[in-house]
Structure formats: C-alpha cells, structure tokens
Motif scaffolding. Structure first.
Motif, PDB file in Angstrom:
ATOM      1  N   MET A   1     -17.117  26.778  50.969  1.00  0.00           N
ATOM      2  CA  MET A   1     -17.040  25.903  52.134  1.00  0.00           C
ATOM      3  C   MET A   1     -15.597  25.776  52.620  1.00  0.00           C
ATOM      4  SD  MET A   1     -18.390  21.972  52.463  1.00  0.00           S
ATOM      5  CE  MET A   1     -20.002  22.475  51.855  1.00  0.00           C
ATOM      6  N   PRO A   2     -15.325  26.087  53.888  1.00  0.00           N
ATOM      7  CA  PRO A   2     -13.954  25.989  54.404  1.00  0.00           C
ATOM      8  C   PRO A   2     -13.400  24.572  54.268  1.00  0.00           C
ATOM      9  CG  PRO A   2     -15.354  27.192  55.926  1.00  0.00           C
ATOM     10  CD  PRO A   2     -16.272  26.573  54.910  1.00  0.00           C
ATOM     11  N   GLY A   3     -12.163  24.496  53.874  1.00  0.00           N
ATOM     12  CA  GLY A   3     -11.511  23.209  53.708  1.00  0.00           C
ATOM     13  C   GLY A   3     -10.040  23.423  53.417  1.00  0.00           C
ATOM     14  N   ALA A   4      -9.410  22.442  52.794  1.00  0.00           N
ATOM     15  CA  ALA A   4      -7.979  22.532  52.512  1.00  0.00           C
ATOM     16  C   ALA A   4      -7.670  23.700  51.579  1.00  0.00           C
ATOM     17  CB  ALA A   4      -7.493  21.219  51.896  1.00  0.00           C
ATOM     18  N   ASP A   5      -8.523  23.940  50.569  1.00  0.00           N
ATOM     19  CA  ASP A   5      -8.290  25.041  49.630  1.00  0.00           C
ATOM     20  C   ASP A   5      -8.258  26.379  50.365  1.00  0.00           C
ATOM     21  OD1 ASP A   5      -8.304  23.249  47.529  1.00  0.00           O
ATOM     22  OD2 ASP A   5     -10.425  23.525  47.092  1.00  0.00           O
ATOM     23  N   PHE A   6      -9.269  26.607  51.193  1.00  0.00           N
ATOM     24  CA  PHE A   6      -9.370  27.856  51.950  1.00  0.00           C
ATOM     25  C   PHE A   6      -8.155  28.034  52.852  1.00  0.00           C
ATOM     26  CE2 PHE A   6     -10.643  30.267  55.686  1.00  0.00           C
ATOM     27  CZ  PHE A   6     -11.293  31.369  55.138  1.00  0.00           C
ATOM     28  N   THR A   7      -7.794  26.974  53.535  1.00  0.00           N
ATOM     29  CA  THR A   7      -6.695  27.053  54.497  1.00  0.00           C
ATOM     30  C   THR A   7      -5.363  27.342  53.824  1.00  0.00           C
ATOM     31  OG1 THR A   7      -7.866  25.457  55.896  1.00  0.00           O
ATOM     32  CG2 THR A   7      -5.551  25.843  56.395  1.00  0.00           C
ATOM     33  N   VAL A   8      -5.108  26.693  52.692  1.00  0.00           N
ATOM     34  CA  VAL A   8      -3.825  26.890  52.027  1.00  0.00           C
ATOM     35  C   VAL A   8      -3.746  28.287  51.405  1.00  0.00           C
ATOM     36  CG1 VAL A   8      -4.350  26.027  49.676  1.00  0.00           C
ATOM     37  CG2 VAL A   8      -2.102  25.618  50.679  1.00  0.00           C
ATOM     38  N   VAL A   9      -4.887  28.841  50.976  1.00  0.00           N
ATOM     39  CA  VAL A   9      -4.895  30.216  50.458  1.00  0.00           C
ATOM     40  C   VAL A   9      -4.580  31.201  51.588  1.00  0.00           C
ATOM     41  CG1 VAL A   9      -6.363  32.055  49.528  1.00  0.00           C
ATOM     42  CG2 VAL A   9      -6.421  29.778  48.507  1.00  0.00           C
ATOM     43  N   VAL A  10      -5.211  31.021  52.744  1.00  0.00           N
ATOM     44  CA  VAL A  10      -4.955  31.896  53.892  1.00  0.00           C
ATOM     45  C   VAL A  10      -3.486  31.818  54.293  1.00  0.00           C
ATOM     46  CG1 VAL A  10      -5.424  32.248  56.353  1.00  0.00           C
ATOM     47  CG2 VAL A  10      -7.315  31.817  54.772  1.00  0.00           C
ATOM     48  N   ARG A  11      -2.969  30.618  54.343  1.00  0.00           N
ATOM     49  CA  ARG A  11      -1.571  30.422  54.740  1.00  0.00           C
ATOM     50  C   ARG A  11      -0.625  31.188  53.817  1.00  0.00           C
ATOM     51  NH1 ARG A  11       2.384  27.218  52.865  1.00  0.00           N
ATOM     52  NH2 ARG A  11       4.002  26.499  54.303  1.00  0.00           N
ATOM     53  N   ASN A  12      -0.862  31.121  52.510  1.00  0.00           N
ATOM     54  CA  ASN A  12       0.013  31.809  51.566  1.00  0.00           C
ATOM     55  C   ASN A  12      -0.217  33.313  51.565  1.00  0.00           C
ATOM     56  OD1 ASN A  12       1.800  29.995  49.685  1.00  0.00           O
ATOM     57  ND2 ASN A  12      -0.077  28.833  50.029  1.00  0.00           N
ATOM     58  N   ALA A  13      -1.457  33.736  51.794  1.00  0.00           N
ATOM     59  CA  ALA A  13      -1.750  35.169  51.832  1.00  0.00           C
ATOM     60  C   ALA A  13      -1.044  35.852  52.990  1.00  0.00           C
ATOM     61  CB  ALA A  13      -3.255  35.395  51.924  1.00  0.00           C
ATOM     62  N   LEU A  14      -0.757  35.090  54.053  1.00  0.00           N
ATOM     63  CA  LEU A  14      -0.026  35.650  55.182  1.00  0.00           C
ATOM     64  C   LEU A  14       1.437  35.918  54.826  1.00  0.00           C
ATOM     65  CD1 LEU A  14      -1.463  33.578  58.153  1.00  0.00           C
ATOM     66  CD2 LEU A  14      -1.741  36.021  57.748  1.00  0.00           C
ATOM     67  N   VAL A  15       1.927  35.214  53.802  1.00  0.00           N
ATOM     68  CA  VAL A  15       3.292  35.462  53.345  1.00  0.00           C
ATOM     69  C   VAL A  15       3.335  36.772  52.560  1.00  0.00           C
ATOM     70  CG1 VAL A  15       5.181  34.597  51.900  1.00  0.00           C
ATOM     71  CG2 VAL A  15       3.821  32.994  53.268  1.00  0.00           C
ATOM     72  N   SER A  16       2.417  36.907  51.612  1.00  0.00           N
ATOM     73  CA  SER A  16       2.317  38.139  50.832  1.00  0.00           C
ATOM     74  C   SER A  16       1.035  38.109  50.014  1.00  0.00           C
ATOM     75  CB  SER A  16       3.518  38.297  49.886  1.00  0.00           C
ATOM     76  OG  SER A  16       3.460  37.346  48.840  1.00  0.00           O
ATOM     77  N   ARG A  17       0.613  39.283  49.555  1.00  0.00           N
ATOM     78  CA  ARG A  17      -0.574  39.347  48.702  1.00  0.00           C
ATOM     79  C   ARG A  17      -0.360  38.537  47.429  1.00  0.00           C
ATOM     80  NH1 ARG A  17      -2.479  45.140  46.578  1.00  0.00           N
ATOM     81  NH2 ARG A  17      -2.684  45.423  48.842  1.00  0.00           N
ATOM     82  N   ARG A  18       0.839  38.668  46.849  1.00  0.00           N
ATOM     83  CA  ARG A  18       1.137  37.963  45.600  1.00  0.00           C
ATOM     84  C   ARG A  18       1.062  36.455  45.781  1.00  0.00           C
ATOM     85  NH1 ARG A  18       6.594  38.904  41.901  1.00  0.00           N
ATOM     86  NH2 ARG A  18       6.012  37.506  40.188  1.00  0.00           N
ATOM     87  N   ALA A  19       1.605  35.962  46.897  1.00  0.00           N
ATOM     88  CA  ALA A  19       1.569  34.530  47.156  1.00  0.00           C
ATOM     89  C   ALA A  19       0.135  34.053  47.355  1.00  0.00           C
ATOM     90  CB  ALA A  19       2.406  34.195  48.386  1.00  0.00           C
ATOM     91  N   GLY A  20      -0.676  34.832  48.076  1.00  0.00           N
ATOM     92  CA  GLY A  20      -2.065  34.446  48.310  1.00  0.00           C
ATOM     93  C   GLY A  20      -2.869  34.394  47.034  1.00  0.00           C
ATOM     94  N   VAL A  21      -2.721  35.421  46.186  1.00  0.00           N
ATOM     95  CA  VAL A  21      -3.471  35.450  44.924  1.00  0.00           C
ATOM     96  C   VAL A  21      -2.994  34.334  43.998  1.00  0.00           C
ATOM     97  CG1 VAL A  21      -3.932  36.805  42.836  1.00  0.00           C
ATOM     98  CG2 VAL A  21      -3.985  37.911  45.083  1.00  0.00           C
ATOM     99  N   ALA A  22      -1.682  34.079  43.970  1.00  0.00           N
ATOM    100  CA  ALA A  22      -1.153  32.994  43.134  1.00  0.00           C
ATOM    101  C   ALA A  22      -1.724  31.652  43.575  1.00  0.00           C
ATOM    102  CB  ALA A  22       0.376  32.972  43.200  1.00  0.00           C
ATOM    103  N   CYS A  23      -1.787  31.435  44.888  1.00  0.00           N
ATOM    104  CA  CYS A  23      -2.353  30.201  45.412  1.00  0.00           C
ATOM    105  C   CYS A  23      -3.836  30.102  45.053  1.00  0.00           C
ATOM    106  CB  CYS A  23      -2.172  30.144  46.930  1.00  0.00           C
ATOM    107  SG  CYS A  23      -2.742  28.618  47.689  1.00  0.00           S
ATOM    108  N   ALA A  24      -4.557  31.220  45.149  1.00  0.00           N
ATOM    109  CA  ALA A  24      -5.977  31.245  44.793  1.00  0.00           C
ATOM    110  C   ALA A  24      -6.181  30.878  43.336  1.00  0.00           C
ATOM    111  CB  ALA A  24      -6.557  32.628  45.079  1.00  0.00           C
TER     112      ALA A  24
END
Length: 207
Positions: free
Chosen positions: A18-41
C-alpha cells in the motif's frame, strides 16, 4: 500451506504494498542511487521487523492502554515524515546537491536510517499487527509459533517488495534523472511526504 496462511499472505502483501510514507521515502532514495534505495528499503523492513516483534511479544498492547504514549509516537512519526518532505522540497528549491550529502547517501547510512525511522515511528503498525495476527491463528494451535511464522511472512514480503521498488526506480533512473523528470519526481515525493506528515500530525492533535 493452509488456507488461513494463504489468506494472511494476501492481506499482508496488500498492507506492505500500500503506497504511503515507506513507499515514498524508498522512491526518493532510489532516485539518488540504487544503493541508497536498497538501503532505505532494508531500513523499512527493519522497522516492520520491530513492529512484528512488538506485536508477537504483546508490547503493542501498551500503546492501546496508554493513549498518551500512542499520541506521542504519532507526533514524532508525523514530524519526522513532515521533515523529510520539507527537506526534499527545500533541496528542490535550492537545485544543488552538496558533496557531504552525496557522500552520506552513497554510504547507505542515511537512507537506511530514514527507512527504519519512517516505519518504526508509525504507532499504528504494531496495533494493526496486534489486531490482525490473532485472526489467523487456528483455534487450539500454539499461538507463539504461529504468530512468529506470520510475522516472518510480513518481513519477507517487505524484503521482496521494497528492494524491488528501489531497483525498478533505479532501472528507470536514466529517464527519471533527466532534469525535468527529476524535478517532477522530487516535487511529487516531497509534496507526498509533506502531506502525509501533516495528516499524521493533524490526526494526533485531534485525538
């Protein structure tokens, strides 16, 4: 796998995706780099692990019994999400990225922390799990092994879903990181986080 376990897996998958804060913050970090997105996930999954552990232990019942504690956690969670949104929009306005921020994002420490804190400071999650898990424990079955299994399913689903989101965003990164697309995504994610944080704060203040 019994019918109740299949049903729970479907319900849990819907909750996790379900889209929410978790989803949004993962997308935001994934735009920085793959490593940042996976770490946030992974940080988000860590927060879910904390919540499911609390639910299994019954500690989440304290949040229901002590409204002041629940409200305090709501305020902290809302404030943190609001901070992330405001920070994203401020960075968009500035239109510059500092070397120090880039280094921290590359290290994975900040995205991991953001993912964990965003999820961990959601007081509704442990109460949701506390009310949901018992519904899928068959009558007469030992409660602890079953709830541990259900909790494990939730964490595994999060470990699959959120890194998949991060990898997909990174896959589309060549297009998403174009100046116009990047500004649009930053504006959308920053606004979404700001609105979510404001809603959480409003709900807690009205409680």
């Amino acid at each position: 796998m019994d019918a109740q376990l299949i049903a729970f897996t479907g319900v849990a998958a819907g909750m996790v995706a379900m889209p929410g804060a978790d989803f949004t913050v993962v997308v935001r970090n994934a735009l920085v780099s793959r490593r940042a997105g996976v770490a946030c996930a992974l940080g988000v999954a860590g927060g879910l692990l904390l919540h499911t552990a609390l639910a299994v232990a019954g500690v989440a019942a304290v949040l229901t019994a002590v409204p002041a504690l629940f409200r305090t956690l709501q305020l902290l969670g809302g404030a943190y999400v609001l901070y992330l949104g405001a920070r994203t929009l401020r960075r968009l306005r500035a239109a510059v990225s500092g070397a120090r921020e880039s280094d921290e994002a590359a290290s994975g420490a900040r995205p991991l922390r953001q993912g964990f804190v965003t999820n961990a400071l959601n007081p509704k999650a442990p109460i949701t799990f506390l009310s949901l898990l018992p519904q899928f424990v068959p009558a007469g079955s030992p409660a602890l092994p079953r709830t541990l299994l259900l909790a494990l399913i939730v964490v595994v689903l999060a470990l699959v879903w959120f890194p998949a989101v991060a990898l997909l965003v990174d896959r589309l990164g060549r297009w998403l990181r174009r100046p116009r697309a990047a500004r649009t995504v930053e504006a959308v994610t920053g606004s979404a986080l700001t609105i979510l944080g404001a809603v959480l704060l409003t709900e807690s203040l009205r409680a």
